[in-house]
Design a protein around this motif. Structure first.
Motif, PDB file in Angstrom:
ATOM      1  N   PRO A  24      -0.570  -3.935  39.899  1.00 33.73           N
ATOM      2  CA  PRO A  24      -1.536  -3.992  40.999  1.00 33.73           C
ATOM      3  C   PRO A  24      -1.373  -2.856  41.905  1.00 33.73           C
ATOM      4  N   PRO A  25      -2.469  -2.555  42.622  1.00 30.29           N
ATOM      5  CA  PRO A  25      -2.293  -1.452  43.711  1.00 30.29           C
ATOM      6  C   PRO A  25      -0.971  -1.854  44.547  1.00 30.29           C
ATOM      7  N   GLY A  26      -0.132  -0.840  44.918  1.00 33.99           N
ATOM      8  CA  GLY A  26       0.954  -0.861  45.724  1.00 33.99           C
ATOM      9  C   GLY A  26       2.142  -1.683  45.273  1.00 33.99           C
ATOM     10  N   HIS A  27       2.100  -2.304  44.057  1.00 37.59           N
ATOM     11  CA  HIS A  27       3.246  -3.021  43.533  1.00 37.59           C
ATOM     12  C   HIS A  27       4.682  -2.237  43.434  1.00 37.59           C
ATOM     13  N   ALA A  28       5.645  -2.727  43.858  1.00 37.03           N
ATOM     14  CA  ALA A  28       7.057  -2.170  44.054  1.00 37.03           C
ATOM     15  C   ALA A  28       7.841  -2.972  43.337  1.00 37.03           C
ATOM     16  N   TRP A  29       8.960  -2.342  42.949  1.00 34.43           N
ATOM     17  CA  TRP A  29       9.975  -2.650  42.149  1.00 34.43           C
ATOM     18  C   TRP A  29      11.521  -1.781  42.214  1.00 34.43           C
ATOM     19  N   SER A  30      12.617  -2.503  42.375  1.00 29.23           N
ATOM     20  CA  SER A  30      13.664  -1.619  42.407  1.00 29.23           C
ATOM     21  C   SER A  30      14.741  -2.240  41.482  1.00 29.23           C
ATOM     22  N   LEU A  31      15.647  -1.370  40.929  1.00 32.86           N
ATOM     23  CA  LEU A  31      16.527  -1.638  39.876  1.00 32.86           C
ATOM     24  C   LEU A  31      17.861  -0.907  40.466  1.00 32.86           C
ATOM     25  N   TYR A  32      19.094  -1.618  40.013  1.00 34.77           N
ATOM     26  CA  TYR A  32      20.312  -1.081  40.038  1.00 34.77           C
ATOM     27  C   TYR A  32      21.115  -1.218  38.843  1.00 34.77           C
TER      28      TYR A  32
END
Length: 271
Positions: A24-32
């Motif tokens: 969806p618009p602006g969806h963010a995620w992060s991984l390490y």
């Protein structure tokens, strides 16, 4: 006889996970990541990727690499959110793959020179992963890695002094498409070279132009089929990309000095 020695990497790479995300618009995620290899390939839309304090803007045909022991954060564009496929895989083959793509911790972005073909290979991998066949998934992964390596726009690939990899890509393409009509334009589109430079590369490696090499490959394959199979001349002609058996027979005789029928009879008798 040509003998090709291939690197056995069957025990050094494995697929852990394949997935697709339509954000969806602006969806963010992060991984390490500690020990996994992961690459995200953008199939459509746009987004940003932040790695080691740098922000990268990505579009269709781009991919981003999250190095181990590094935090990667990625976010879909507000106006044109991306859809991407991610592939987790393990093993020591990853280092060579990233080197081929010109990827590193400092330069984690890949750009495809032919997004549609890479998309096709990724689509097949997703289908194979959904079906759950281990060997099919491994085959699909290698197809994706090969497609991304061949259709690579990164500057690092262009710095190589030798044209061997480009010629090898053309050779592989000709073999895989031997049952179809192949043109020099097809090869130019594959490696993104003009006809003059491609001709020079083929002369350097094969002592003939690409058109002659395509013809020789097809006729050599035909000679093997005529000798080792029960197929008719018309059937062999079709298998090497000729719609007209008479045109095939004419070119075969020009190349080998005898008709396909005579060639098959003579060499079968020698076995």
């Amino acid at each position: 006889m040509e003998l090709f020695h291939l690197l056995d990497i069957s025990k050094s790479i494995s697929v852990m996970e394949v997935g697709r995300q339509e954000c969806p618009p602006g969806h963010a995620w992060s991984l390490y990541l500690l020990d996994r290899t992961v690459i995200h390939y953008v199939e459509s839309g746009k987004g940003t990727y932040v790695c080691s304090g740098k922000t990268f803007h990505l579009k269709k045909g781009d991919a981003f690499y999250i190095p181990t022991h590094t935090r990667g954060r990625y976010q879909a564009d507000e106006a044109d959110p991306w859809r991407y496929t991610w592939i987790y895989f393990g093993g020591n083959t990853g280092d060579k793959f990233y080197e081929d793509l010109g990827l590193s911790k400092a330069a984690p972005i890949y750009t495809s020179s032919n997004p549609e073909l890479v998309n096709e290979s990724i689509g097949r991998l997703e289908q194979q992963a959904a079906a759950g066949g281990t060997y099919a998934v491994m085959s699909g992964l290698y197809s994706v890695l090969d497609a991304m390596t061949v259709h690579n726009s990164n500057k690092a690939l262009g710095k190589r002094k030798s044209g061997e990899e480009y010629v090898a890509a053309c050779k592989s393409y000709i073999m895989s498409k031997s049952c179809e009509k192949i043109t020099v334009s097809d090869l130019c589109g594959l490696v993104k070279f003009d006809r003059t430079y491609l001709y020079r590369l083929f002369q350097e490696h094969f002592k003939m132009g690409p058109k002659e090499y395509i013809l020789k490959t097809k006729l050599d394959m035909a000679s093997q089929l005529l000798t080792e199979s029960p197929l008719s001349v018309s059937e062999v002609a079709g298998l090497v990309g000729y719609e007209d058996p008479f045109a095939f027979s004419k070119q075969f005789k020009q190349h080998f000095g005898v008709s396909p029928k005579e060639y098959g009879a003579k060499h079968k008798n020698l076995k």
